[in-house]
Design a protein around this motif. Structure first.
Motif, PDB file in Angstrom:
ATOM      1  N   VAL A 107      43.877  41.720  35.697  1.00  0.00           N
ATOM      2  CA  VAL A 107      44.259  41.101  36.199  1.00  0.00           C
ATOM      3  C   VAL A 107      44.569  39.815  35.942  1.00  0.00           C
ATOM      4  O   VAL A 107      43.727  38.993  35.125  1.00  0.00           O
ATOM      5  CB  VAL A 107      43.528  40.968  37.834  1.00  0.00           C
ATOM      6  CG1 VAL A 107      43.782  41.779  38.722  1.00  0.00           C
ATOM      7  CG2 VAL A 107      41.607  40.278  37.349  1.00  0.00           C
ATOM      8  N   GLU A 113      46.827  36.618  40.629  1.00  0.00           N
ATOM      9  CA  GLU A 113      47.037  38.156  40.976  1.00  0.00           C
ATOM     10  C   GLU A 113      45.524  38.523  40.853  1.00  0.00           C
ATOM     11  O   GLU A 113      44.454  38.244  39.711  1.00  0.00           O
ATOM     12  CB  GLU A 113      47.308  38.765  39.621  1.00  0.00           C
ATOM     13  CG  GLU A 113      47.484  39.614  40.011  1.00  0.00           C
ATOM     14  CD  GLU A 113      48.044  40.693  38.340  1.00  0.00           C
ATOM     15  OE1 GLU A 113      48.868  41.417  38.940  1.00  0.00           O
ATOM     16  OE2 GLU A 113      47.983  40.541  37.735  1.00  0.00           O
ATOM     17  N   TYR A 114      44.846  38.918  41.885  1.00  0.00           N
ATOM     18  CA  TYR A 114      43.093  39.194  41.986  1.00  0.00           C
ATOM     19  C   TYR A 114      43.382  40.592  41.750  1.00  0.00           C
ATOM     20  O   TYR A 114      41.966  41.043  41.763  1.00  0.00           O
ATOM     21  CB  TYR A 114      42.736  38.876  43.553  1.00  0.00           C
ATOM     22  CG  TYR A 114      42.831  36.753  43.591  1.00  0.00           C
ATOM     23  CD1 TYR A 114      41.897  36.531  42.539  1.00  0.00           C
ATOM     24  CD2 TYR A 114      43.751  36.068  43.483  1.00  0.00           C
ATOM     25  CE1 TYR A 114      42.054  34.848  42.245  1.00  0.00           C
ATOM     26  CE2 TYR A 114      43.890  35.226  43.517  1.00  0.00           C
ATOM     27  CZ  TYR A 114      43.190  34.348  42.788  1.00  0.00           C
ATOM     28  OH  TYR A 114      43.097  32.806  42.395  1.00  0.00           O
ATOM     29  N   ARG A 121      45.918  44.724  41.654  1.00  0.00           N
ATOM     30  CA  ARG A 121      47.238  45.187  41.611  1.00  0.00           C
ATOM     31  C   ARG A 121      46.104  47.159  41.466  1.00  0.00           C
ATOM     32  O   ARG A 121      46.178  47.732  40.230  1.00  0.00           O
ATOM     33  CB  ARG A 121      46.958  45.315  40.094  1.00  0.00           C
ATOM     34  CG  ARG A 121      48.589  45.618  39.678  1.00  0.00           C
ATOM     35  CD  ARG A 121      49.504  45.456  38.190  1.00  0.00           C
ATOM     36  NE  ARG A 121      48.600  45.444  37.321  1.00  0.00           N
ATOM     37  CZ  ARG A 121      47.520  45.104  36.101  1.00  0.00           C
ATOM     38  NH1 ARG A 121      48.000  43.450  36.530  1.00  0.00           N
ATOM     39  NH2 ARG A 121      46.926  45.616  35.531  1.00  0.00           N
ATOM     40  N   HIS A 138      41.343  45.672  39.031  1.00  0.00           N
ATOM     41  CA  HIS A 138      40.947  44.001  39.719  1.00  0.00           C
ATOM     42  C   HIS A 138      38.615  44.149  39.026  1.00  0.00           C
ATOM     43  O   HIS A 138      38.774  44.672  38.657  1.00  0.00           O
ATOM     44  CB  HIS A 138      40.595  43.495  41.475  1.00  0.00           C
ATOM     45  CG  HIS A 138      39.612  45.561  42.564  1.00  0.00           C
ATOM     46  ND1 HIS A 138      38.515  45.193  41.859  1.00  0.00           N
ATOM     47  CD2 HIS A 138      39.710  46.156  42.305  1.00  0.00           C
ATOM     48  CE1 HIS A 138      38.061  45.950  42.696  1.00  0.00           C
ATOM     49  NE2 HIS A 138      38.500  47.190  42.810  1.00  0.00           N
TER      50      HIS A 138
END
Length: 311
Positions: free
Chosen positions: A228, A234-235, A237, A241
């Motif tokens: 990520v 962006e933490y 997806r 993570h």
């Protein structure tokens, strides 16, 4: 009944019986020759003599453990194991010395001995495996002296101009829904991190990290590698993570800053062992406070800690 009113926390004989039941489930074990359940009781109370003709050594339940030759009452040792193992973010030596009625120096030494019992020993199997996900991340812990700071450059962030090597690097691996392993390293570089991952993670595992270049070798070693991009905010997806390992670091740092406040670098590996132990025996995995303390006592065998000076 209140847990802390149980006999093993207030009476030496009950505490000795508790320790013997945990360390010698099949009968007294002679630390001199290793013979099991072939000894008889002698005076003073709690002392045994090996019945083997070639040995005949005297021993107690505390021998060959961090409690050996300690002048602190056994029931206080048992209570200390319970308190340290049940405090999620740790218990300071000052708090322990007030609770047990012993000196601060004794409480400090006692806590380090208990941390030694928490340390995992031997060759542990790798974490992860087929279909399992392992998160890897690094953090930096400690303080930095003003003389180690260089002039800040505008627009480069709050750590700009600081030599990162002045911080103590910690690398951690956590299996989702499983255990964690953390390591204090002199410097967190790509080859050090890769060596740690190869030695501790099963090759069939799926690896999740952030975008750091420390993990560039992971795709060639493990089943898959997803990252990520925290720099782009962006933490998460999908199921990719690093929130699990970030949660572990949160507990570790809150304990170190809020409870212990100061830690010499030579002791950092023992504090990491303490937080690893409690995380790996958390309630979600089926452990309670009593189970955790009992496991630490069982791990005491052969882990005597003296801190003797070279002279």
């Amino acid at each position: 009944m209140n847990t802390f009113n149980e006999p093993r926390f207030t009476d030496n004989d009950a505490a000795r019986a508790y320790l013997e039941n945990l360390r010698w489930p099949d009968g007294p074990i002679c630390p001199h020759c290793g013979t099991v359940n072939h000894a008889y009781a002698i005076k003073p109370k709690g002392t045994y003599r090996c019945a083997e003709a070639a040995c005949r050594g005297n021993f107690t339940v505390t021998m060959n453990s961090p409690m050996e030759r300690s002048h602190i009452a056994l029931h206080k040792w048992v209570l200390a194991f319970h308190l340290v193992c049940s405090s999620k973010k740790g218990m300071s030596a000052h708090q322990l010395h007030r609770t047990l009625g012993i000196t601060y120096r004794s409480a400090w030494f006692m806590e380090h001995r208990i941390r030694e019992c928490m340390r995992a020993g031997g060759l542990a199997p790798p974490i992860g495996g087929t279909g399992k996900t392992v998160e890897a991340d690094e953090t930096y812990f400690g303080t930095i002296a003003k003389e180690e700071m260089m002039p800040k450059k505008p627009g480069r962030g709050r750590r700009a101009g600081i030599r990162r090597s002045a911080y103590r690097a910690v690398v951690a691996l956590v299996e989702r829904g499983g255990s964690v392993r953390s390591f204090h390293v002199a410097q967190a570089d790509q080859f050090t991190v890769d060596a740690i991952m190869r030695a501790n993670i099963a090759r069939e595992s799926h690896i999740h990290t952030d975008e750091s270049g420390l993990y560039r070798l992971a795709p060639w070693t493990f089943a898959s590698h997803e990252a990520v991009k925290h720099s782009a905010k962006e933490y998460v997806r999908g199921d990719v993570h690093t929130n699990t390992i970030e949660g572990y670091f949160s507990i570790f740092k809150r304990g170190m800053k809020g409870i212990y406040q100061h830690c010499g670098e030579k002791h950092l590996h023992r504090y990491l062992a303490e937080f690893d132990f409690r995380y790996n025996t958390r309630t979600k995995l089926g452990f309670n406070d009593g189970d955790r303390a009992a496991l630490a006592v069982k791990n005491a065998d052969g882990k005597r800690l003296t801190y003797r000076q070279p002279h």
